[in-house]
Design an enzyme around this catalytic site. Structure first.
Site, short mmCIF file in Angstrom:
data_model
loop_
_atom_site.label_atom_id
_atom_site.label_comp_id
_atom_site.label_asym_id
_atom_site.label_seq_id
_atom_site.Cartn_x
_atom_site.Cartn_y
_atom_site.Cartn_z
N LYS A 67 3.50 -16.74 4.36
CA LYS A 67 3.40 -16.19 5.72
C LYS A 67 2.94 -14.76 5.60
O LYS A 67 3.48 -13.99 4.79
CB LYS A 67 4.79 -16.22 6.38
CG LYS A 67 4.77 -15.78 7.83
CD LYS A 67 4.47 -16.95 8.74
CE LYS A 67 4.17 -16.54 10.17
NZ LYS A 67 2.81 -16.06 10.40
N LYS A 91 10.13 -9.62 2.56
CA LYS A 91 10.50 -9.47 3.97
C LYS A 91 11.07 -10.79 4.49
O LYS A 91 12.12 -10.82 5.13
CB LYS A 91 9.26 -9.07 4.77
CG LYS A 91 9.57 -8.62 6.17
CD LYS A 91 8.30 -8.28 6.92
CE LYS A 91 7.50 -7.21 6.22
NZ LYS A 91 6.33 -6.80 7.02
N LYS A 103 -0.88 -12.90 2.42
CA LYS A 103 -1.56 -11.85 3.19
C LYS A 103 -3.06 -12.07 3.08
O LYS A 103 -3.53 -12.68 2.11
CB LYS A 103 -1.22 -10.46 2.64
CG LYS A 103 -1.47 -9.33 3.63
CD LYS A 103 -0.36 -9.22 4.66
CE LYS A 103 -0.65 -8.19 5.72
NZ LYS A 103 0.52 -7.92 6.56
N THR A 187 7.57 -6.65 16.66
CA THR A 187 7.76 -5.75 15.51
C THR A 187 8.52 -4.50 15.96
O THR A 187 9.49 -4.08 15.33
CB THR A 187 6.40 -5.36 14.91
OG1 THR A 187 5.74 -6.55 14.52
CG2 THR A 187 6.55 -4.43 13.72
N ASN A 217 -0.01 -1.28 17.95
CA ASN A 217 0.95 -2.28 18.42
C ASN A 217 2.38 -1.89 18.05
O ASN A 217 3.27 -1.83 18.92
CB ASN A 217 0.58 -3.64 17.80
CG ASN A 217 1.57 -4.71 18.20
OD1 ASN A 217 2.74 -4.64 17.87
ND2 ASN A 217 1.12 -5.71 18.94
N SER A 344 7.21 -14.47 14.78
CA SER A 344 6.17 -15.39 14.31
C SER A 344 6.82 -16.70 13.85
O SER A 344 6.32 -17.79 14.11
CB SER A 344 5.40 -14.79 13.13
OG SER A 344 4.31 -14.06 13.59
P1 NAD Z 1 -2.66 -1.48 15.03
O1 NAD Z 1 -4.04 -1.75 14.60
O2 NAD Z 1 -2.23 -2.02 16.36
O3 NAD Z 1 -2.38 0.10 15.05
C1 NAD Z 1 -2.57 0.92 13.96
C2 NAD Z 1 -2.43 2.36 14.45
O4 NAD Z 1 -2.50 3.24 13.34
C3 NAD Z 1 -3.54 2.77 15.41
O5 NAD Z 1 -2.99 3.62 16.41
C4 NAD Z 1 -4.48 3.57 14.52
O6 NAD Z 1 -5.25 4.51 15.23
C5 NAD Z 1 -3.48 4.24 13.62
N1 NAD Z 1 -4.03 4.72 12.37
C6 NAD Z 1 -4.97 4.14 11.58
N2 NAD Z 1 -5.23 4.93 10.52
C7 NAD Z 1 -4.41 6.01 10.64
C8 NAD Z 1 -4.19 7.16 9.87
N3 NAD Z 1 -4.87 7.37 8.76
N4 NAD Z 1 -3.26 8.04 10.30
C9 NAD Z 1 -2.56 7.82 11.44
N5 NAD Z 1 -2.74 6.76 12.22
C10 NAD Z 1 -3.66 5.88 11.82
O7 NAD Z 1 -1.72 -1.98 13.86
P2 NAD Z 1 -0.18 -2.37 13.91
O8 NAD Z 1 -0.10 -3.83 14.06
O9 NAD Z 1 0.53 -1.47 14.84
O10 NAD Z 1 0.22 -2.05 12.39
C11 NAD Z 1 0.65 -0.76 11.98
C12 NAD Z 1 1.48 -0.91 10.72
O11 NAD Z 1 2.57 -1.78 11.00
C13 NAD Z 1 0.75 -1.55 9.53
O12 NAD Z 1 1.23 -0.99 8.33
C14 NAD Z 1 1.14 -3.00 9.62
O13 NAD Z 1 1.02 -3.67 8.37
C15 NAD Z 1 2.57 -2.84 10.07
N6 NAD Z 1 3.13 -4.03 10.68
C16 NAD Z 1 2.64 -4.54 11.84
C17 NAD Z 1 3.20 -5.69 12.37
C18 NAD Z 1 2.74 -6.28 13.66
O14 NAD Z 1 3.30 -7.30 14.09
N7 NAD Z 1 1.78 -5.69 14.36
C19 NAD Z 1 4.26 -6.33 11.70
C20 NAD Z 1 4.75 -5.76 10.53
C21 NAD Z 1 4.17 -4.61 10.03
#
Ligand code: NAD
Length: 407
Positions: A67, A91, A103, A187, A217, A344
Site C-alpha cells: 500500500k 506505517k 510506493k 491525513t 492537502n 485509504s
Molecule cells: P500536496 O501536493 O497536496 O502539497 C504539498 C505542499 O508542499 C504544497 O503546498 C507545495 O507547495 C509544498 N511544497 C513543495 N515543495 C516545497 C518546499 N521545498 N518547501 C515548502 N513547501 C513545499 O501534497 P500532500 O499530499 O499535502 O503531501 C505533503 C507531505 O505529506 C508529503 O511528504 C507526503 O508524502 C505526506 N503525506 C501525504 C498524505 C496524503 O494523504 N496527502 C499522506 C501521508 C503523507
C-alpha cells in the site's frame, strides 16, 4: 554521506535492541522485495513526445497487499521511492493495518503539464504497472502532486485493461468513483487526533502557537483543524516561500487563495523563507511538505517543543538525534501522517464489501485507530525509555516479526 534509504534502514536498526528478531527477518525488512521501472512515453499538446522515468516498489507484503501513494515530482528517483515504500511498511504495521508497504512515482514537473497531458501520464503509468498492482497485490493512492482526479483516471485505465470494475485497486478516489467519505482530509485529521493526544500526554497547554511548512492537502487541512481548535497559526509556506504573523494568520482566507492555485505569499502577510519558518519561536512545528527539511544545519535552531511530522521523512537521522538531545518531542511520520493510509484502508474495505459508511462513521473509526496506535507507541516509549520514533518502529517490528516468523 548516507543516502535517504540508508538513513531509513539505520532508523529501523535503532529499534532492534528492543525486539528479538531472527537474522533472516532483519535481512528481509532491510531491502525492498521487488521493484518495477518503466519509461513512460507521453505525447505533449504540441505533438512532441516526452519519456518520463517511473517506478513502483513493493517493500514488503508480509502483512498484506502493498500500500502506498504515487508521487509526481521532478525530484522523484529510485532512492526516494524505495525509502517511501519502506516507511509505508512501517506505517501500516504501526497502525495495525493488514497491508505491506509500497510506493510509486514519476519524475517530471506536473506544473508544466496541461490537464490532458496529466491524464496521459496517469494512464501511461497504469498501463506500465498493471500487472504489478491490484486489489490483492498492491493498492496505490495519492501523494505529492497527485489527487482524486488522477486516481479516477488510473482506476478507469485499470478497469479497461482488466475488463471489469475493480474500485479496490486504488484509494483516494472521488466519492462518485467509489472513494470514501473523509479521505481528502484524513491525513490532517489523523494528525490532529494524534496532536491532541500528544498535547495531553506532554501537558503542553491549551492555546499553542504553530508553524506549518507546506500548505497542500496535508498542511492546509491541519492548519484548518488547529485554527478551529483555537490555536494560533503564526506561519505557513508552500514551494514559493512562507508568510508570518505573530498574532495569527487568517487560515480560511489562505485556503481561498490556495483554491485559486495561488501561492500563500499573495496574501500580503510578511514573507519568510521556508528555512526561516522551521526555526521560528513557536510551540509546535508541523513539517508537511517534503523529506529532508530538518537537518544538521537547522536542528540546533529549532525552538518548537513538539514536531508533528505530517510529511514523510522530513527529519534526517542526525537531526532527529539532535532534537532528541534538546528534549524536543518528535511525533514520527509513520504515526503522525497515518490517518491518510488508515482511511485509504477504510475505502478499500468499503469497496470490497460494497457498503459505504457515513463521514461520521469514518471519522469515529479513524479516531479510535489513531488513539490506539498513539497509546501503544507512547507506552513502548515509556517502557523502554526511547523516543517516540524508535518506539513506533518497535511496535511495527513486533507486528512484522509475528507475520514473517510465523511462516
Ligand atoms: P500536496 O501536493 O497536496 O502539497 C504539498 C505542499 O508542499 C504544497 O503546498 C507545495 O507547495 C509544498 N511544497 C513543495 N515543495 C516545497 C518546499 N521545498 N518547501 C515548502 N513547501 C513545499 O501534497 P500532500 O499530499 O499535502 O503531501 C505533503 C507531505 O505529506 C508529503 O511528504 C507526503 O508524502 C505526506 N503525506 C501525504 C498524505 C496524503 O494523504 N496527502 C499522506 C501521508 C503523507
Amino acid at each position: 554521506m548516507a543516502t535517504l534509504y540508508e538513513d531509513a534502514v539505520a532508523q529501523i536498526k535503532k529499534a532492534y535492541p528492543y525486539v528479538t528478531l531472527t537474522d533472516g527477518t532483519k535481512k528481509i525488512i532491510e531491502v525492498p522485495k521487488e521493484m518495477l521501472f518503466a519509461n513512460l512515453a507521453v505525447k505533449r499538446d504540441d505533438n512532441s513526445t516526452e519519456v518520463l522515468p517511473a517506478w513502483r516498489v513493493h517493500h514488503s507484503n508480509a502483512l498484506g497487499p502493498c500500500k502506498g501513494g504515487i508521487r509526481f515530482h521532478p525530484d522523484v528517483c529510485e532512492e526516494e521511492v524505495k525509502s517511501l515504500g519502506l516507511w509505508m511498511t512501517f506505517k501500516c504495521a504501526v497502525m495495525g493495518l493488514p497491508y505491506g508497504g509500497g510506493k510509486g512515482g514519476v519524475k517530471f514537473d506536473p506544473k508544466k503539464y496541461s490537464q490532458r497531458e496529466m491524464e496521459a501520464v496517469s494512464r501511461a503509468y497504469v498501463r506500465a504497472m498493471a500487472d504489478f498492482v491490484g486489489p490483492d497485490k498492491d493498492v496505490p493512492a495519492p501523494d505529492v502532486y497527485t489527487n482524486s482526479t488522477i486516481m479516477a483516471w488510473m482506476l478507469d485505465e485499470y478497469n479497461t485493461i482488466k475488463r471489469g470494475s475493480f474500485p479496490a485497486f486504488i484509494t483516494g478516489k472521488p466519492e462518485g468513483a467509489g472513494g470514501s467519505k473523509g479521505r481528502g482530509v484524513a491525513t490532517a485529521l489523523g494528525g490532529f487526533y494524534v496532536f491532541q493526544d500528544a498535547v495531553k500526554a506532554l501537558g503542553l497547554g491549551e492555546k499553542l502557537t504553530v508553524a506549518v511548512q507546506g500548505f497542500g492537502n496535508a498542511g492546509m487541512h491541519m492548519a484548518k483543524y488547529l485554527h478551529e481548535a483555537g490555536h494560533t497559526i503564526i506561519a505557513v509556506s508552500d514551494s514559493h516561500g512562507g508568510i508570518y504573523n505573530k498574532d495569527g494568520l487568517n487560515i480560511p482566507k489562505l485556503m481561498d487563495i490556495k483554491k485559486q492555485d495561488k501561492p500563500v505569499k499573495d496574501s500580503r502577510e510578511k514573507t519568510i523563507t521556508n528555512e526561516e519558518l522551521l526555526t521560528l519561536q513557536c510551540d509546535v512545528l508541523v513539517p508537511a511538505a517534503l523529506e529532508n527539511q530538518i537537518t544538521v544545519k537547522n536542528a540546533a535552531n529549532i525552538k518548537a517543543k513538539l514536531v508533528l511530522e505530517l510529511a514523510n521523512g522530513p527529519t534526517t537521522l542526525e537531526a532527529d538525534e539532535m532534537l532528541n538531545k534538546k528534549g524536543v518531542t518528535v511525533i514520527p511520520d509513520i504515526l503522525a501522517n497515518a490517518g491518510g493510509v488508515t482511511v485509504s484502508y477504510f475505502e478499500w474495505v468499503q469497496n470490497r464489501m460494497g457498503y459505504y459508511w457515513s463521514e461520521q462513521e469514518v471519522f469515529e473509526k479513524l479516531k479510535v485507530k489513531m488513539a490506539e496506535s498513539f497509546s501503544q507507541v507512547h507506552q513502548a516509549g515509556k517502557q523502554h525509555k526511547i523516543s517516540m520514533r524508535t518506539a513506533a518502529y518497535v511496535v511495527a517490528l513486533e507486528r512484522l516479526k509475528a507475520a514473517i516468523e510465523s511462516k
